[in-house]
Design a protein around this motif. Structure first.
Motif, PDB file in Angstrom:
ATOM      1  N   GLY A   1       0.810  -1.199   0.000  1.00  0.00           N
ATOM      2  CA  GLY A   1       0.000   0.000   0.000  1.00  0.00           C
ATOM      3  C   GLY A   1       0.848   1.256   0.000  1.00  0.00           C
ATOM      4  N   GLN A   2       0.191   2.394   0.232  1.00  0.00           N
ATOM      5  CA  GLN A   2       0.840   3.688   0.147  1.00  0.00           C
ATOM      6  C   GLN A   2       1.068   4.269   1.543  1.00  0.00           C
ATOM      7  OE1 GLN A   2       0.127   2.132  -2.896  1.00  0.00           O
ATOM      8  NE2 GLN A   2      -1.921   2.761  -2.229  1.00  0.00           N
ATOM      9  N   THR A   3       2.277   4.732   1.798  1.00  0.00           N
ATOM     10  CA  THR A   3       2.573   5.465   3.022  1.00  0.00           C
ATOM     11  C   THR A   3       2.700   6.938   2.646  1.00  0.00           C
ATOM     12  OG1 THR A   3       3.795   3.577   3.922  1.00  0.00           O
ATOM     13  CG2 THR A   3       4.147   5.717   4.965  1.00  0.00           C
ATOM     14  N   VAL A   4       1.880   7.780   3.252  1.00  0.00           N
ATOM     15  CA  VAL A   4       1.896   9.211   2.954  1.00  0.00           C
ATOM     16  C   VAL A   4       2.403   9.966   4.177  1.00  0.00           C
ATOM     17  CG1 VAL A   4       0.037   8.971   1.275  1.00  0.00           C
ATOM     18  CG2 VAL A   4      -0.516   9.555   3.646  1.00  0.00           C
ATOM     19  N   GLN A   5       2.967  11.131   3.958  1.00  0.00           N
ATOM     20  CA  GLN A   5       3.599  11.896   5.034  1.00  0.00           C
ATOM     21  C   GLN A   5       2.664  12.926   5.665  1.00  0.00           C
ATOM     22  OE1 GLN A   5       6.609  11.001   6.240  1.00  0.00           O
ATOM     23  NE2 GLN A   5       6.326   9.355   4.740  1.00  0.00           N
ATOM     24  N   GLU A   6       1.654  13.338   4.956  1.00  0.00           N
ATOM     25  CA  GLU A   6       0.716  14.334   5.468  1.00  0.00           C
ATOM     26  C   GLU A   6      -0.680  13.723   5.535  1.00  0.00           C
ATOM     27  OE1 GLU A   6       1.755  17.174   6.547  1.00  0.00           O
ATOM     28  OE2 GLU A   6       3.809  16.940   5.811  1.00  0.00           O
ATOM     29  N   TYR A   7      -1.452  14.177   6.514  1.00  0.00           N
ATOM     30  CA  TYR A   7      -2.822  13.674   6.630  1.00  0.00           C
ATOM     31  C   TYR A   7      -3.645  14.143   5.431  1.00  0.00           C
ATOM     32  CZ  TYR A   7      -1.919  12.195  11.407  1.00  0.00           C
ATOM     33  OH  TYR A   7      -1.423  11.565  12.516  1.00  0.00           O
ATOM     34  N   PRO A   8      -4.310  13.208   4.748  1.00  0.00           N
ATOM     35  CA  PRO A   8      -5.052  13.580   3.543  1.00  0.00           C
ATOM     36  C   PRO A   8      -6.448  14.105   3.861  1.00  0.00           C
ATOM     37  CG  PRO A   8      -5.209  11.225   3.890  1.00  0.00           C
ATOM     38  CD  PRO A   8      -4.323  11.757   4.997  1.00  0.00           C
ATOM     39  N   THR A   9      -7.029  14.787   2.883  1.00  0.00           N
ATOM     40  CA  THR A   9      -8.446  15.111   2.942  1.00  0.00           C
ATOM     41  C   THR A   9      -9.236  13.831   2.674  1.00  0.00           C
ATOM     42  OG1 THR A   9      -8.588  15.589   0.581  1.00  0.00           O
ATOM     43  CG2 THR A   9      -7.964  17.416   2.046  1.00  0.00           C
ATOM     44  N   SER A  10     -10.551  13.875   2.868  1.00  0.00           N
ATOM     45  CA  SER A  10     -11.355  12.684   2.604  1.00  0.00           C
ATOM     46  C   SER A  10     -11.257  12.275   1.130  1.00  0.00           C
ATOM     47  CB  SER A  10     -12.808  12.909   3.005  1.00  0.00           C
ATOM     48  OG  SER A  10     -13.362  14.000   2.306  1.00  0.00           O
ATOM     49  N   GLU A  11     -11.230  13.253   0.226  1.00  0.00           N
ATOM     50  CA  GLU A  11     -11.122  12.935  -1.202  1.00  0.00           C
ATOM     51  C   GLU A  11      -9.789  12.264  -1.506  1.00  0.00           C
ATOM     52  OE1 GLU A  11     -11.841  16.267  -3.693  1.00  0.00           O
ATOM     53  OE2 GLU A  11     -13.887  16.597  -2.971  1.00  0.00           O
ATOM     54  N   GLU A  12      -8.710  12.771  -0.902  1.00  0.00           N
ATOM     55  CA  GLU A  12      -7.390  12.176  -1.119  1.00  0.00           C
ATOM     56  C   GLU A  12      -7.319  10.782  -0.501  1.00  0.00           C
ATOM     57  OE1 GLU A  12      -4.630  16.233  -1.143  1.00  0.00           O
ATOM     58  OE2 GLU A  12      -5.079  15.193   0.753  1.00  0.00           O
ATOM     59  N   ALA A  13      -7.907  10.619   0.690  1.00  0.00           N
ATOM     60  CA  ALA A  13      -7.882   9.316   1.368  1.00  0.00           C
ATOM     61  C   ALA A  13      -8.573   8.252   0.529  1.00  0.00           C
ATOM     62  CB  ALA A  13      -8.539   9.427   2.739  1.00  0.00           C
ATOM     63  N   ILE A  14      -9.683   8.610  -0.082  1.00  0.00           N
ATOM     64  CA  ILE A  14     -10.427   7.678  -0.930  1.00  0.00           C
ATOM     65  C   ILE A  14      -9.548   7.196  -2.092  1.00  0.00           C
ATOM     66  CG2 ILE A  14     -12.323   7.545  -2.605  1.00  0.00           C
ATOM     67  CD1 ILE A  14     -13.943   9.315  -0.654  1.00  0.00           C
ATOM     68  N   LYS A  15      -8.799   8.104  -2.685  1.00  0.00           N
ATOM     69  CA  LYS A  15      -7.941   7.733  -3.811  1.00  0.00           C
ATOM     70  C   LYS A  15      -6.718   6.939  -3.342  1.00  0.00           C
ATOM     71  CE  LYS A  15      -9.321  11.539  -6.829  1.00  0.00           C
ATOM     72  NZ  LYS A  15      -8.887  12.767  -7.554  1.00  0.00           N
ATOM     73  N   PHE A  16      -6.058   7.394  -2.266  1.00  0.00           N
ATOM     74  CA  PHE A  16      -4.882   6.688  -1.753  1.00  0.00           C
ATOM     75  C   PHE A  16      -5.207   5.238  -1.405  1.00  0.00           C
ATOM     76  CE2 PHE A  16      -3.001  10.917  -0.061  1.00  0.00           C
ATOM     77  CZ  PHE A  16      -2.318  11.113  -1.254  1.00  0.00           C
TER      78      PHE A  16
END
Length: 357
Positions: free
Chosen positions: A28-43
């Motif tokens: 999966g994907q490890t991200v460095q900043e907390y995403p918005t709900s729209e970004e979280a859905i895509k990630f």
């Protein structure tokens, strides 16, 4: 595949993300900043829809014509049932009845929006897809904390939500405090306030999902009461014998064992149970997280001994089994809740209350 994470052929990625920490099984994907709900859905690979599709089976009939017999096959629609289909790849996720109502992945995030708005700082930490897309999960961190003692013992407040698209279960949302120093999941509810809400996939589910936070009493009532309770417990001294008694009763597997404990018939108790208790008691006595001012020889430490055993000592078949046990109403959650109830009794009535039904 032990992790059971969905692999998305369209993106070439596993459908999971987490913030900063290594992703589940390093996939999966490890991200460095907390995403918005729209970004979280895509990630997380949650950007797909599900729709009902008519369900058919094969039928046949025999036609006699002169000296010939002809068998004709035809499609026969199955009444009152449909197939739930993932629209981006036409995968059938499950068979559902006529009253089943689909909650799309993006709609599941409306639950979090109903709890606290973006301006209050809700943080999406993990989300993912299991199997072929039939189950999804989301965790989000609430902006404030539960503080015990002088403030060094901090518990973060999380909301965990999971839902399925195969007809196998309800939409389930749980309030899950996690004690930072040892990452214990503290499964606790107070009085008539539930930390778990389950919503069936029927008409009206969307609105009930938005209103669920009122039933759970998540943000203010439960969090504040837990903080007061944990602080009270951290000031109550518990001896080693009492600590072990709380652990025994919390982990007790059945009424037969409970009766042996009450009568002191320890020779009649199974070796497996004795070993489990010994492991939990060893954690209570020796873990670094049990040597803090808030936990060493305290009632709060006794409670954490049980939650910490399931989180940090007990082995599980895989991460899904651990998730089911700790968060989704499995054995760990039930035993942790039992420990909470025992500690409440002890705080009010002392040692003698432990053997009360």
């Amino acid at each position: 595949m032990a992790h059971n994470l969905n692999f998305n052929n369209r993106t070439g990625k596993y459908s999971f993300f987490s913030v900063k920490e290594k992703a589940w099984h390093n996939l999966g994907q490890t991200v460095q900043e907390y995403p918005t709900s729209e970004e979280a859905i895509k990630f997380a690979g949650l950007d797909y829809d599900v729709e009902k599709s008519p369900l058919f089976t094969k039928g046949s009939r025999i036609i006699e014509n002169s000296n010939e017999i002809e068998i004709i096959d035809y499609e026969l629609e199955v009444p009152n049932y449909s197939a739930n289909v993932r629209t981006d790849n036409n995968t059938v996720l499950g068979v559902v009845g006529k009253d089943y109502h689909i909650i799309q992945n993006r709609e599941a995030f409306s639950f979090f929006d109903a709890i606290v708005g973006d301006e209050n700082g809700i943080l999406y930490e993990t989300a993912g897809v299991l199997g072929n897309g039939e189950r999804i999960f989301i965790t989000a961190k609430l902006p404030d904390y539960i503080r015990v003692g002088n403030g060094d013992d901090i518990t973060e407040k999380y909301i965990f939500l999971t839902t399925s698209h195969d007809g196998s279960g309800s939409i389930t949302a749980a309030f899950t405090p996690i004690r930072i120093v040892c990452q214990n999941t503290l499964n606790a509810s107070l009085k008539n306030i539930s930390n778990v809400v389950r919503i069936r996939h029927t008409v009206g589910a969307k609105q009930r999902l938005k209103d669920a936070h009122r039933v759970m009493g998540l943000v203010n009532t439960l969090g504040k009461e837990l903080e007061n309770t944990f602080n009270h417990w951290s000031k109550i001294t518990v001896g080693d014998d009492e600590m072990k008694k709380i652990i025994q009763l919390a982990l007790c597997p059945n009424m037969e064992t409970l009766n042996h404990l009450k009568k002191g018939n320890f020779d009649e108790i199974s070796t497996v149970f004795k070993n489990t208790v010994d492991d939990a008691f060893a954690y209570a006595m020796m873990s670094d997280t049990q040597q803090m001012e808030t936990t060493k020889g305290t009632l709060f430490g006794a409670y954490n001994a049980v939650t910490g055993f399931y989180q940090n000592v007990k082995t599980y078949k895989n991460n899904e089994a651990k998730l089911q046990s700790i968060v989704m109403g499995g054995t760990a959650q039930m035993k942790s809740q039992k420990a909470f109830e025992l500690c409440e009794k002890y705080a009010h009535w002392g040692t003698d209350s432990l053997m009360m039904n």
